[in-house]
Design a protein around this motif. Sequence first.
Motif, PDB file in Angstrom:
ATOM      1  N   LEU A   1       0.838  -1.204   0.000  1.00 19.05           N
ATOM      2  CA  LEU A   1       0.000   0.000   0.000  1.00 19.05           C
ATOM      3  C   LEU A   1       0.875   1.258   0.000  1.00 19.05           C
ATOM      4  CD1 LEU A   1      -2.772   1.346   0.193  1.00 19.05           C
ATOM      5  CD2 LEU A   1      -2.665   1.053   2.682  1.00 19.05           C
ATOM      6  N   GLU A   2       1.947   1.240   0.748  1.00 14.85           N
ATOM      7  CA  GLU A   2       2.851   2.390   0.778  1.00 14.85           C
ATOM      8  C   GLU A   2       3.469   2.631  -0.591  1.00 14.85           C
ATOM      9  OE1 GLU A   2       6.875   3.934   3.139  1.00 14.85           O
ATOM     10  OE2 GLU A   2       6.162   1.875   3.369  1.00 14.85           O
ATOM     11  N   ALA A   3       3.822   1.556  -1.273  1.00 16.21           N
ATOM     12  CA  ALA A   3       4.407   1.695  -2.610  1.00 16.21           C
ATOM     13  C   ALA A   3       3.407   2.299  -3.593  1.00 16.21           C
ATOM     14  CB  ALA A   3       4.897   0.340  -3.105  1.00 16.21           C
ATOM     15  N   GLN A   4       2.147   1.869  -3.485  1.00 13.62           N
ATOM     16  CA  GLN A   4       1.117   2.427  -4.366  1.00 13.62           C
ATOM     17  C   GLN A   4       0.942   3.934  -4.124  1.00 13.62           C
ATOM     18  OE1 GLN A   4      -2.579   0.222  -4.387  1.00 13.62           O
ATOM     19  NE2 GLN A   4      -1.517  -1.729  -4.174  1.00 13.62           N
ATOM     20  N   ILE A   5       0.978   4.309  -2.847  1.00 11.45           N
ATOM     21  CA  ILE A   5       0.852   5.735  -2.527  1.00 11.45           C
ATOM     22  C   ILE A   5       2.038   6.511  -3.087  1.00 11.45           C
ATOM     23  CG2 ILE A   5       0.746   7.411  -0.652  1.00 11.45           C
ATOM     24  CD1 ILE A   5      -0.687   5.309   1.029  1.00 11.45           C
ATOM     25  N   ALA A   6       3.234   5.947  -2.951  1.00 14.34           N
ATOM     26  CA  ALA A   6       4.435   6.632  -3.436  1.00 14.34           C
ATOM     27  C   ALA A   6       4.404   6.798  -4.946  1.00 14.34           C
ATOM     28  CB  ALA A   6       5.679   5.866  -3.012  1.00 14.34           C
ATOM     29  N   GLU A   7       3.824   5.850  -5.657  1.00  6.82           N
ATOM     30  CA  GLU A   7       3.762   5.923  -7.117  1.00  6.82           C
ATOM     31  C   GLU A   7       2.892   7.089  -7.596  1.00  6.82           C
ATOM     32  OE1 GLU A   7       2.320   2.164  -8.342  1.00  6.82           O
ATOM     33  OE2 GLU A   7       4.208   1.097  -7.967  1.00  6.82           O
ATOM     34  N   GLN A   8       1.958   7.523  -6.769  1.00  9.41           N
ATOM     35  CA  GLN A   8       1.055   8.591  -7.183  1.00  9.41           C
ATOM     36  C   GLN A   8       1.698   9.970  -7.082  1.00  9.41           C
ATOM     37  OE1 GLN A   8      -0.970   6.261  -8.555  1.00  9.41           O
ATOM     38  NE2 GLN A   8      -2.599   7.752  -8.164  1.00  9.41           N
ATOM     39  N   GLN A   9       2.752  10.108  -6.278  1.00  9.94           N
ATOM     40  CA  GLN A   9       3.335  11.441  -6.052  1.00  9.94           C
ATOM     41  C   GLN A   9       3.853  12.082  -7.334  1.00  9.94           C
ATOM     42  OE1 GLN A   9       3.314  13.123  -2.966  1.00  9.94           O
ATOM     43  NE2 GLN A   9       3.838  14.802  -4.354  1.00  9.94           N
ATOM     44  N   PRO A  10       4.645  11.375  -8.174  1.00 14.32           N
ATOM     45  CA  PRO A  10       5.097  12.008  -9.431  1.00 14.32           C
ATOM     46  C   PRO A  10       3.926  12.387 -10.341  1.00 14.32           C
ATOM     47  CG  PRO A  10       6.402  10.058  -8.931  1.00 14.32           C
ATOM     48  CD  PRO A  10       5.245  10.033  -8.003  1.00 14.32           C
ATOM     49  N   LEU A  11       2.897  11.536 -10.356  1.00 10.94           N
ATOM     50  CA  LEU A  11       1.741  11.851 -11.189  1.00 10.94           C
ATOM     51  C   LEU A  11       1.044  13.115 -10.708  1.00 10.94           C
ATOM     52  CD1 LEU A  11       0.250   8.245 -11.592  1.00 10.94           C
ATOM     53  CD2 LEU A  11       1.731   9.499 -13.172  1.00 10.94           C
ATOM     54  N   ILE A  12       0.925  13.274  -9.396  1.00  7.71           N
ATOM     55  CA  ILE A  12       0.291  14.469  -8.833  1.00  7.71           C
ATOM     56  C   ILE A  12       1.108  15.713  -9.161  1.00  7.71           C
ATOM     57  CG2 ILE A  12      -0.321  15.621  -6.672  1.00  7.71           C
ATOM     58  CD1 ILE A  12      -1.011  12.859  -5.539  1.00  7.71           C
ATOM     59  N   ASP A  13       2.415  15.615  -8.981  1.00  9.56           N
ATOM     60  CA  ASP A  13       3.278  16.758  -9.276  1.00  9.56           C
ATOM     61  C   ASP A  13       3.204  17.144 -10.752  1.00  9.56           C
ATOM     62  OD1 ASP A  13       4.012  16.758  -6.639  1.00  9.56           O
ATOM     63  OD2 ASP A  13       5.872  15.609  -6.969  1.00  9.56           O
ATOM     64  N   GLY A  14       3.223  16.136 -11.624  1.00 13.68           N
ATOM     65  CA  GLY A  14       3.155  16.419 -13.053  1.00 13.68           C
ATOM     66  C   GLY A  14       1.832  17.044 -13.454  1.00 13.68           C
ATOM     67  N   ALA A  15       0.734  16.528 -12.907  1.00  8.08           N
ATOM     68  CA  ALA A  15      -0.577  17.076 -13.237  1.00  8.08           C
ATOM     69  C   ALA A  15      -0.710  18.517 -12.743  1.00  8.08           C
ATOM     70  CB  ALA A  15      -1.677  16.196 -12.632  1.00  8.08           C
ATOM     71  N   TYR A  16      -0.216  18.773 -11.541  1.00 11.57           N
ATOM     72  CA  TYR A  16      -0.301  20.130 -10.996  1.00 11.57           C
ATOM     73  C   TYR A  16       0.532  21.105 -11.821  1.00 11.57           C
ATOM     74  CZ  TYR A  16      -0.329  23.887  -7.532  1.00 11.57           C
ATOM     75  OH  TYR A  16      -0.479  25.087  -6.896  1.00 11.57           O
ATOM     76  N   GLU A  17       1.696  20.677 -12.244  1.00 11.49           N
ATOM     77  CA  GLU A  17       2.535  21.529 -13.082  1.00 11.49           C
ATOM     78  C   GLU A  17       1.863  21.785 -14.435  1.00 11.49           C
ATOM     79  OE1 GLU A  17       7.068  21.541 -14.981  1.00 11.49           O
ATOM     80  OE2 GLU A  17       6.431  19.968 -13.585  1.00 11.49           O
ATOM     81  N   GLN A  18       1.272  20.750 -15.007  1.00 11.24           N
ATOM     82  CA  GLN A  18       0.577  20.912 -16.281  1.00 11.24           C
ATOM     83  C   GLN A  18      -0.629  21.851 -16.116  1.00 11.24           C
ATOM     84  OE1 GLN A  18      -0.884  17.238 -17.893  1.00 11.24           O
ATOM     85  NE2 GLN A  18      -1.759  18.199 -19.727  1.00 11.24           N
ATOM     86  N   GLY A  19      -1.345  21.707 -15.012  1.00  8.97           N
ATOM     87  CA  GLY A  19      -2.496  22.580 -14.779  1.00  8.97           C
ATOM     88  C   GLY A  19      -2.097  24.033 -14.643  1.00  8.97           C
TER      89      GLY A  19
END
Length: 434
Positions: A204-222
Motif C-alpha cells: 500500500l505504501e508503494a502504491q501511494i508513493a507511485e502517485q506522487q510524481p503523477l500528482i506533481d506532473g498534473a499540478y505543473e501541467q495545470g
Amino acid sequence: MTNKDRRLTAAETKGLRTAKELEAHIAVLDTFTPAALGILAIASGIYTYLGVSSLLEDTGAMSFFAAIAYSVAVSVGIFVFWSFLLRLLPAMRTAAGFVGLTVSMIIGSMAIIAMSSWLNAAALAGSAAVEQHLERTVQDYQSSLEQAHTIALSAQSLRQEVRRAKEAFEALAEQERSGELSGTAGEGAVYRVLRQKTEELQSLEAQIAEQQPLIDGAYEQGNATLGRMRSLTVAPGPVEQRSVAFSEESVRLAGVISNLNQYSVALLVARAAADLPASVVLPELDGRTAVIRDAQTSTIGSVLDALDQRSQTLGQAAAQVLAMDPPQTTAYNPISSADAVIRYAGNFGPSWAGAIAIDLLPGVLVFILAVTQAAIRNGSDGLSIEETLTLSDLKAAISAMKDVEATMGDADAEIHRRLRDDDIPAPPQRTAAE
C-alpha cells in the motif's frame, strides 16, 4: 372698473415680464432642439447597430440589413417618442393629463432601455465584459485546481500513517523471530501473520508513493494551462477569437483536474484499512507442545487487536481526507458581449450610465420645458389680451394693420376700376375698422 381701465399690479407686471422672457428663450431653443434630438437618436442607433451585430452569428448580407433595420427603427422610435413628449407634456394644463403622459414617458423609457440601452452598453463595454468573464472563469478553474491538488497531497500524507503501521508490524515480526513476543523463537504461525500484514502495508505504501510524481506532473501541467488562459484573457486581438482558444485550454485543464481527483489515494487507504483485520489468514498453529500453542494463540489474539487498532487509525485518517470539500465543477461557457454586460453589470457602471443617458437625456428636457411652460402660464394666466401686449407686440399689430389697410385699398381700387368699366355705381369706401 373694467379690464381696460385696470392697472397691473407690480407682481402681475413682473410675472408677465418673466413669461415673455421665457417665451423668447423657448422660441430660440426650438430652433435647434429637433436637430439635437435627432443627433441623439442617430447616435443611439449607431451603438445599437454595433450591439446587434455582436449578437448575430451570421455575417452575411441578411444579418447586415437586419442590424441596420433594427438600429434605424430604434432611432426613429426614440426621435418620435421624445418629440411627442416635448410638445405635449409641457402643454398639459390638467393634473390628470400631466400624470397620464408622465406614466407614458416612464413606460416608454423602460421600452427604450429594453430595446436599445443594453445594446448600447454591449457596444461600449462588450469586449471588456467578455474578458471579465474569461478572468472569472480562470479564477474558478484555479480554485478547483488548487482544491484538487490539496486533496491529493492530503491523501499522500496518509503514507506516513501506513509506514508507521508497517514498521510496527515489522518490529513485532522481528521480535517474534527472536522469541521475545510469544516466547518461542523462529518463523512460526505468529511470525507469518505479522509478515503478511507487513507486506500488505508495504504494498500500500508503494502504491501511494507511485502517485506522487503523477500528482506533481498534473499540478505543473495545470498551472501551465492556467498561464496560457490568463494570457488569452489580456492578449490583443478580437475577444471572439481568443474565446475559442480559451475554450480549448479550459477543456485540457478540466481533464487535468479530473486526473488529480483520481490520483487521490484516500479511498484506497480507507478500503485497505477496512480489510486489514478482516483479511487475516490464520495459519495452523505449529507449536510442539500445548503450552507453546497456547502462547501462539494468545499472541495472535494480541496481533489481531493491534490490527484492529491500526485499522481504525488509518480509517479515521482516510475519512478526514474524504470529508474534504471536493473541487467545484467548473466548465467554461462561451458568452456573448451583450449577455456578459448584463451578467457583470456591476463592474461596468459608467458604460451602463452612458448607454442609458444617451437614450433618456431628452426626458430631462421634457421636464425642463414642463417647468418653463408652467412658469409662463403662472405669469400670464388671468390677464386679458390687452394686458399681455408688449411694446413689440403693439408695433407688430400696427404694422399688420397698415398692411391690411394697404391691401384693402388696393382691392377697393380694383373694384372701382371694374365698376367704371361696367357703368355700375361704386359702393361706399371701406375703412380698416370695418
